[in-house]
Design an enzyme around this catalytic site. Structure first.
Site, PDB file in Angstrom:
ATOM      1  N   CYS A   1      25.947   4.654  24.502  1.00 18.48           N
ATOM      2  CA  CYS A   1      26.366   4.336  25.882  1.00 18.48           C
ATOM      3  C   CYS A   1      25.303   4.756  26.890  1.00 18.48           C
ATOM      4  O   CYS A   1      25.625   5.279  27.968  1.00 18.48           O
ATOM      5  CB  CYS A   1      27.695   4.999  26.225  1.00 18.48           C
ATOM      6  SG  CYS A   1      29.037   4.414  25.213  1.00 18.48           S
TER       7      CYS A   1
ATOM      8  N   LYS B   1      36.434  16.197  23.891  1.00 16.76           N
ATOM      9  CA  LYS B   1      35.126  16.708  23.468  1.00 16.76           C
ATOM     10  C   LYS B   1      35.119  18.229  23.405  1.00 16.76           C
ATOM     11  O   LYS B   1      34.080  18.849  23.177  1.00 16.76           O
ATOM     12  CB  LYS B   1      34.033  16.218  24.419  1.00 16.76           C
ATOM     13  CG  LYS B   1      33.813  14.696  24.353  1.00 16.76           C
ATOM     14  CD  LYS B   1      32.661  14.280  25.225  1.00 16.76           C
ATOM     15  CE  LYS B   1      32.623  12.801  25.514  1.00 16.76           C
ATOM     16  NZ  LYS B   1      32.194  11.972  24.392  1.00 16.76           N
TER      17      LYS B   1
ATOM     18  N   HIS C   1      24.909   8.433  31.041  1.00 23.12           N
ATOM     19  CA  HIS C   1      25.867   7.669  30.214  1.00 23.12           C
ATOM     20  C   HIS C   1      26.377   6.496  31.052  1.00 23.12           C
ATOM     21  O   HIS C   1      26.458   6.588  32.279  1.00 23.12           O
ATOM     22  CB  HIS C   1      27.009   8.622  29.866  1.00 23.12           C
ATOM     23  CG  HIS C   1      28.020   8.103  28.898  1.00 23.12           C
ATOM     24  ND1 HIS C   1      29.018   7.225  29.267  1.00 23.12           N
ATOM     25  CD2 HIS C   1      28.205   8.351  27.583  1.00 23.12           C
ATOM     26  CE1 HIS C   1      29.777   6.966  28.210  1.00 23.12           C
ATOM     27  NE2 HIS C   1      29.308   7.629  27.170  1.00 23.12           N
TER      28      HIS C   1
ATOM     29  N   ASP D   1      28.506  15.091  35.858  1.00 21.97           N
ATOM     30  CA  ASP D   1      29.165  14.605  34.652  1.00 21.97           C
ATOM     31  C   ASP D   1      29.083  15.729  33.619  1.00 21.97           C
ATOM     32  O   ASP D   1      28.014  15.972  33.040  1.00 21.97           O
ATOM     33  CB  ASP D   1      28.447  13.335  34.178  1.00 21.97           C
ATOM     34  CG  ASP D   1      28.915  12.866  32.810  1.00 21.97           C
ATOM     35  OD1 ASP D   1      29.724  13.579  32.174  1.00 21.97           O
ATOM     36  OD2 ASP D   1      28.464  11.794  32.373  1.00 21.97           O
TER      37      ASP D   1
ATOM     38  N   GLN E   1      29.300  16.672  28.368  1.00 26.73           N
ATOM     39  CA  GLN E   1      28.605  17.334  27.245  1.00 26.73           C
ATOM     40  C   GLN E   1      28.286  18.797  27.526  1.00 26.73           C
ATOM     41  O   GLN E   1      27.656  19.455  26.699  1.00 26.73           O
ATOM     42  CB  GLN E   1      27.306  16.581  26.912  1.00 26.73           C
ATOM     43  CG  GLN E   1      27.494  15.145  26.475  1.00 26.73           C
ATOM     44  CD  GLN E   1      28.251  15.003  25.152  1.00 26.73           C
ATOM     45  OE1 GLN E   1      28.427  15.976  24.406  1.00 26.73           O
ATOM     46  NE2 GLN E   1      28.728  13.805  24.860  1.00 26.73           N
TER      47      GLN E   1
END
Ligand code: PLP
Length: 412
Positions: free
Chosen positions: A366, A226, A123, A200, A203
């Site tokens: 993104c 999220k 991303h 990261d 997700q």
């Protein structure tokens, strides 16, 4: 344990509405998730009963607010199994967390000629802070390839992570390809070469159990919004060994111990990084979101979402002219499903699906370097969460078929 999605979704008031005269099917969860009543109540309760600034007051409301805010930090600690809550920093979200690492760790430890290794599937939030750091320090940004079938290329990672590697920064789950990356192996590779591992987790944290000690990563970043929490709150986990040796990124109230005329000293962890009045309500409501997710069970959520993918992915792949990006085998694909319909722009597809009440995203997500790599300008993307059902998957498939029909033959 199984999960009753139909029951759970009734706890999300926003899902109970018509969009374009159709019951809403919300499949844009990779962008942001909806909030259960328990989280909305936590936000309201804080403002109705406990609103006060944290840490600096001695009155009852200030103590209550501080207790709830620091209690939320402890909930985060438990949720990701950090060793101590001092290793849990509240930020605005994944983007801020990654920027803080690039700035603070980067300024302290990265030197000219060092290499920062990321991948083509990152991303923008896990690309640009490293580009900026590389430019500041004359370091080199190195990209790990993605295989033709949509996996991070571990062989290429072994070639590219080496003695010059200072930082490896990789998404746990790709927000386009839906693939789970081998972050534990990458962490080991980074460490064997004297580098650090940044994950990261934007997700992954909302969808599966995360154990930062088991992963042994040095930093882990994720966003509250999220995972059923509010916007404007997120987390940066970092090992104390690093955080102790890093300087704050922002300076001001709340983060200081003593302020002299020409210099100052910082509070201990985690507060030295949290300058100014924090997002108190957001932190407390993130704590409520964690309670909510924990009561369902992260492994249960993961397994349920996989069962949705097992159901939906073959149906999507069976649609003539539809391309799914990332692994084609449901066993290797999470609930983030990016796709294109031959001959149609994904924005037109997303608009047509919206007319059927089905909310999906369209664009570059993104991840422009990845889309360039895949040689597609944009895709549509459906992304599932635990409150979605097989009926939602059917509505998606039916709406895609209706869209195809409409663009081929006009309105019926
Ligand atoms: N990383 C990944 C993989 C993402 O999917 C996202 C958001 O979509 C981000 C980082 C940025 O998250 P935020 O906008 O909450 O900071």
């Amino acid at each position: 344990m199984t999960l009753d999605a139909a029951k759970l979704r009734r706890e999300f008031p926003i899902l109970d509405q018509l969009v374009n005269d159709e019951p809403l099917v919300y499949l844009d969860n990779a962008a942001t998730t909806q909030k259960p009543q328990a989280v909305l109540d936590a936000l309201t309760a804080y403002y109705q009963h406990d609103n006060a600034n944290v840490h600096r007051g001695v009155h009852t409301l200030a103590e209550r607010a501080t207790h709830a805010y620091e209690g939320a930090r402890e909930k985060v600690r438990r949720f990701i199994n950090a060793k101590e809550s001092a290793e849990v920093l509240f930020t605005r979200g994944t983007t801020t967390s990654l920027n803080w690492i690039a700035k603070s760790f980067g300024d302290a430890f990265v030197e000219a000629g060092d290499e920062i290794v990321i991948s083509y599937m990152e991303h923008h939030s896990n690309i640009i802070p490293w580009q900026q750091l590389a430019a500041r320090k004359q370091a080199k940004l190195v990209y790990i390839d993605v295989t033709a079938d949509g996996f991070l290329d571990l062989e290429d990672a072994r070639r590219k992570i080496g003695p010059k590697t200072k930082i490896v920064a990789i998404a746990h789950v790709s927000n386009v390809l839906g693939v789970i990356n081998p972050v534990a192996e990458l962490t080991q590779l980074a460490h064997e070469n004297g580098g650090i591992m940044v994950i990261d987790g934007a997700q992954s944290t909302p969808h599966m159990p995360v154990d930062v000690q088991a992963l042994d990563c040095d930093f882990y970043a994720f966003s509250g919004h999220k995972m059923c929490g509010p916007t404007g709150i997120g987390v940066l986990y970092g090992k104390r060994a690093w955080l102790d040796r890093m300087e704050p990124v922002e300076f001001g109230g709340e983060m200081i111990d003593f302020v002299n005329l020409y210099d100052s000293t910082w509070k201990e962890l985690p507060w030295k990084f949290e300058a100014g009045t924090p997002n108190i309500a957001g932190g407390i409501a993130l704590g409520a979101a964690i309670d909510y997710l924990t009561a369902i069970g992260m492994q249960t959520i993961h397994e349920y979402e996989q069962s949705l993918v097992d159901y939906a992915l073959p149906k999507l792949l069976a649609i003539d002219g539809l391309t799914v990006y990332g692994p084609q085998d449901p066993a290797h694909h999470t609930g983030v499903i990016a796709f294109n319909l031959e001959g149609l722009h994904p924005h037109d597809v997303a608009t047509a699906l919206d007319m059927e009440g089905v909310a999906v995203r369209a664009g570059h997500h993104c991840a422009q370097p990845l889309l360039n790599y895949l040689k597609v300008p944009a895709t549509a993307r459906a992304s599932f969460y635990f409150y979605n059902t097989k009926e939602d998957a059917d509505r998606l498939v039916d709406a895609i078929l209706a869209t195809k029909e409409f663009f081929q033959h006009g309105p019926i």
